[in-house]
Design a protein around this motif. Structure first.
Motif, mmCIF file in Angstrom:
data_model
loop_
_atom_site.group_PDB
_atom_site.id
_atom_site.type_symbol
_atom_site.label_atom_id
_atom_site.label_comp_id
_atom_site.label_asym_id
_atom_site.label_seq_id
_atom_site.Cartn_x
_atom_site.Cartn_y
_atom_site.Cartn_z
ATOM 1 N N ASN A 184 13.210 79.383 -4.985
ATOM 2 C CA ASN A 184 11.726 79.407 -4.528
ATOM 3 C C ASN A 184 11.617 80.746 -3.475
ATOM 4 O OD1 ASN A 184 10.790 76.991 -5.498
ATOM 5 N ND2 ASN A 184 11.516 75.858 -3.609
ATOM 6 N N MET A 185 12.703 81.091 -2.909
ATOM 7 C CA MET A 185 12.754 82.278 -2.135
ATOM 8 C C MET A 185 12.983 83.483 -2.852
ATOM 9 S SD MET A 185 14.776 80.886 1.119
ATOM 10 C CE MET A 185 14.296 82.307 1.956
ATOM 11 N N THR A 186 13.594 83.345 -4.081
ATOM 12 C CA THR A 186 13.981 84.581 -4.931
ATOM 13 C C THR A 186 13.187 84.640 -6.008
ATOM 14 O OG1 THR A 186 15.749 83.396 -6.122
ATOM 15 C CG2 THR A 186 16.309 84.714 -3.828
ATOM 16 N N LYS A 187 12.209 83.684 -6.432
ATOM 17 C CA LYS A 187 11.321 83.675 -7.436
ATOM 18 C C LYS A 187 12.150 83.755 -8.950
ATOM 19 C CE LYS A 187 8.004 83.782 -4.600
ATOM 20 N NZ LYS A 187 7.630 82.309 -4.214
ATOM 21 N N ARG A 188 13.169 83.282 -8.781
ATOM 22 C CA ARG A 188 14.149 82.998 -10.005
ATOM 23 C C ARG A 188 13.711 81.906 -11.100
ATOM 24 N NH1 ARG A 188 19.010 86.487 -10.033
ATOM 25 N NH2 ARG A 188 18.977 87.636 -8.142
ATOM 26 N N GLU A 189 14.167 81.972 -12.200
ATOM 27 C CA GLU A 189 13.789 80.970 -13.257
ATOM 28 C C GLU A 189 14.892 79.866 -12.923
ATOM 29 O OE1 GLU A 189 13.468 80.250 -17.797
ATOM 30 O OE2 GLU A 189 13.798 82.264 -17.000
ATOM 31 N N LYS A 190 14.406 78.646 -12.968
ATOM 32 C CA LYS A 190 15.313 77.628 -12.872
ATOM 33 C C LYS A 190 16.246 77.280 -14.069
ATOM 34 C CE LYS A 190 14.822 72.594 -11.618
ATOM 35 N NZ LYS A 190 13.884 71.538 -11.157
ATOM 36 N N PRO A 191 17.400 76.913 -13.791
ATOM 37 C CA PRO A 191 18.493 77.035 -14.873
ATOM 38 C C PRO A 191 18.022 75.617 -15.900
ATOM 39 C CG PRO A 191 19.395 76.126 -12.789
ATOM 40 C CD PRO A 191 17.896 76.748 -12.365
ATOM 41 N N LYS A 192 18.632 75.736 -16.808
ATOM 42 C CA LYS A 192 18.371 74.623 -17.780
ATOM 43 C C LYS A 192 19.774 74.232 -18.696
ATOM 44 C CE LYS A 192 13.607 76.226 -18.943
ATOM 45 N NZ LYS A 192 12.723 76.393 -20.170
ATOM 46 N N VAL A 193 19.912 72.845 -18.704
ATOM 47 C CA VAL A 193 21.165 72.512 -19.362
ATOM 48 C C VAL A 193 20.769 72.640 -21.063
ATOM 49 C CG1 VAL A 193 22.595 70.658 -19.500
ATOM 50 C CG2 VAL A 193 21.667 71.217 -17.451
ATOM 51 N N PRO A 194 21.272 73.244 -21.732
ATOM 52 C CA PRO A 194 21.015 73.400 -23.231
ATOM 53 C C PRO A 194 21.425 72.334 -23.928
ATOM 54 C CG PRO A 194 23.019 74.628 -22.801
ATOM 55 C CD PRO A 194 22.491 74.220 -21.437
ATOM 56 N N VAL A 195 22.411 71.650 -23.650
ATOM 57 C CA VAL A 195 22.997 70.344 -24.594
ATOM 58 C C VAL A 195 23.308 69.422 -23.722
ATOM 59 C CG1 VAL A 195 24.686 69.495 -26.073
ATOM 60 C CG2 VAL A 195 23.906 71.872 -26.513
ATOM 61 N N PHE A 196 22.868 68.181 -23.714
ATOM 62 C CA PHE A 196 23.267 66.860 -22.987
ATOM 63 C C PHE A 196 23.085 65.667 -23.734
ATOM 64 C CE2 PHE A 196 22.334 63.510 -19.786
ATOM 65 C CZ PHE A 196 23.739 63.241 -19.325
ATOM 66 N N GLU A 197 23.989 64.598 -24.161
ATOM 67 C CA GLU A 197 23.940 63.736 -25.127
ATOM 68 C C GLU A 197 23.170 62.412 -24.622
ATOM 69 O OE1 GLU A 197 27.710 62.818 -22.396
ATOM 70 O OE2 GLU A 197 26.740 64.512 -23.289
ATOM 71 N N ASP A 198 22.650 62.593 -23.422
ATOM 72 C CA ASP A 198 21.742 61.450 -23.145
ATOM 73 C C ASP A 198 20.298 62.040 -22.277
ATOM 74 O OD1 ASP A 198 20.597 58.932 -21.936
ATOM 75 O OD2 ASP A 198 22.628 58.461 -21.120
ATOM 76 N N LYS A 199 19.462 61.411 -21.862
ATOM 77 C CA LYS A 199 18.188 61.850 -21.139
ATOM 78 C C LYS A 199 18.722 62.841 -19.896
ATOM 79 C CE LYS A 199 15.618 57.667 -22.449
ATOM 80 N NZ LYS A 199 14.619 56.536 -21.899
ATOM 81 N N ILE A 200 18.252 64.011 -20.062
ATOM 82 C CA ILE A 200 18.395 64.917 -19.038
ATOM 83 C C ILE A 200 17.955 64.601 -17.611
ATOM 84 C CG2 ILE A 200 16.122 66.153 -19.068
ATOM 85 C CD1 ILE A 200 19.528 67.769 -18.930
ATOM 86 N N GLU A 201 16.953 63.551 -17.486
ATOM 87 C CA GLU A 201 16.784 63.070 -16.112
ATOM 88 C C GLU A 201 17.803 62.491 -15.394
ATOM 89 O OE1 GLU A 201 15.121 62.397 -18.809
ATOM 90 O OE2 GLU A 201 13.026 63.670 -18.586
ATOM 91 N N LYS A 202 18.746 61.915 -16.131
ATOM 92 C CA LYS A 202 19.962 61.311 -15.342
ATOM 93 C C LYS A 202 20.634 62.338 -14.729
ATOM 94 C CE LYS A 202 19.888 57.443 -18.544
ATOM 95 N NZ LYS A 202 20.936 56.628 -19.623
ATOM 96 N N LEU A 203 20.540 63.448 -15.075
ATOM 97 C CA LEU A 203 21.324 64.597 -14.265
ATOM 98 C C LEU A 203 20.442 65.101 -12.890
ATOM 99 C CD1 LEU A 203 22.756 66.652 -17.352
ATOM 100 C CD2 LEU A 203 23.790 65.151 -15.746
ATOM 101 N N ILE A 204 19.440 64.800 -12.784
ATOM 102 C CA ILE A 204 18.475 65.120 -11.798
ATOM 103 C C ILE A 204 18.356 64.529 -10.348
ATOM 104 C CG2 ILE A 204 16.108 66.066 -11.176
ATOM 105 C CD1 ILE A 204 15.852 66.717 -14.319
ATOM 106 N N SER A 205 18.657 64.952 -9.225
ATOM 107 C CA SER A 205 18.508 64.541 -7.997
ATOM 108 C C SER A 205 18.689 65.540 -7.045
ATOM 109 C CB SER A 205 19.473 63.169 -7.917
ATOM 110 O OG SER A 205 19.395 62.608 -6.768
ATOM 111 N N PRO A 206 18.187 65.636 -6.129
ATOM 112 C CA PRO A 206 18.331 66.802 -5.011
ATOM 113 C C PRO A 206 19.746 66.533 -4.638
ATOM 114 C CG PRO A 206 16.210 65.605 -4.489
ATOM 115 C CD PRO A 206 16.950 64.800 -5.682
#
Length: 305
Positions: free
Chosen positions: A119-141
């Motif tokens: 947010n402070m540097t206006k950079r692009e958010k990283p993305k995980v290119p390959v994951f065997e399950d739903k990506i939401e399971k890797l997301i938490s603050p």
């Protein structure tokens, strides 16, 4: 008659104790099930401190708060044993290394920490290119951030007036001054780190700091497991045979391979040893690699790298 009353009282006590234990068991089972369902659904997680036995007092080590508002702990000047002679070829030989004092992030950089940086540097958010399950399971603050290249990790540390640790610094902070195989000792236990499988309570990522008893001799959380961590060094298999004794900076090559340390939630217990070395192209991104930062002491006249 008196004996009969005592017998009846004993039976009631035993029966009541049994019922109480069963109620407590059912309650804890339901509670753990709810927590696991929330975790698997990708909901914000709360760090669970897994603490089956007393832990070390780390108050002897100084701490400071970095420019990114994250706690760091002092790793004192002195020697330690780096590497091991009975591991993989690139893990040896075991050799003494002397490091100046430095500070290391107590915990891995979280998704909330990295989001603030973006947010402070206006950079692009990283993305995980390959994951065997739903990506939401890797997301938490409070999960460690993943999907980062070496340059991404380097950029964050520089923004925070820190730097990536050298490979030698990482190993000392994780291993201490002895020859232990894991941050806590030589015997592996699934309650001490988030590695492959769900026996440790987490199928994928865990909130940083969930394993109190898995802390290193200097107090680092998750030095084994959760996410593997980028360090500063280029990778060569035979560097230990030629590394200097004082403050080894790592080899200088024109190659694109960098060192990753610490294993991850996908790693076996053998791969999660503190001496285990991994190499990866510096632009690699996946669901298992994150980082933490190091810093020279305040008012230090001689930088370590």
């Amino acid at each position: 008659m008196e004996n009969k009353k005592v017998l009846i009282g004993s039976i009631i006590f035993v029966f009541g104790s049994f019922i109480g234990m069963m109620v407590l068991f059912v309650y804890e089972t339901a509670k753990n099930k709810r927590e696991m369902e929330a975790l698997m659904a990708g909901l914000p997680a709360k760090a669970r401190v897994l603490q089956p036995m007393p832990t070390q007092d780390f108050s002897m080590y100084k701490t400071l708060v970095g420019d990114d508002n994250r706690e760091m702990i002092e790793i004192p000047e002195g020697p330690f044993t780096m590497g091991v002679s009975d591991g993989d070829p690139d893990e040896g030989p075991a050799h003494p290394v002397y490091l100046q004092t430095f500070y290391m992030d107590l915990k891995e950089v979280t998704q909330a920490d990295y989001e603030r940086y973006l947010n402070m540097t206006k950079r692009e958010k990283p993305k995980v290119p390959v994951f065997e399950d739903k990506i939401e399971k890797l997301i938490s603050p409070d999960y460690p951030v993943v999907g980062l290249t070496w340059n991404d990790a380097f950029g964050y540390c520089r923004w925070a007036s820190k730097r990536l640790p050298t490979e030698a610094e990482w190993e000392k902070a994780a291993r201490g001054e002895g020859k232990r195989r894991y941050p806590w000792g030589n015997k592996f236990a699934y309650t001490f780190a988030n590695v492959d499988g769900s026996d440790d309570g987490f199928q994928y990522l865990a909130p940083v700091g969930s394993f109190e008893v898995g802390r290193s001799p200097f107090g680092l959380y998750d030095a084994t497991g959760n996410v593997a961590e980028w360090v500063m060094d280029d990778y060569t298999a035979n560097y230990y045979q030629e590394a200097p004794y004082r403050n080894p900076p790592g080899p200088k090559t024109d190659d694109v391979f960098k060192v990753i340390r610490g294993g991850s939630w996908r790693e076996s217990r053998l791969g999660a040893r503190v001496t285990k070395r991994f190499s990866a192209k510096m632009w690699r991104t996946d669901a298992t690699v994150g980082f933490r930062c190091a810093k020279d002491p305040p008012n230090s006249d001689v930088p370590l790298t």
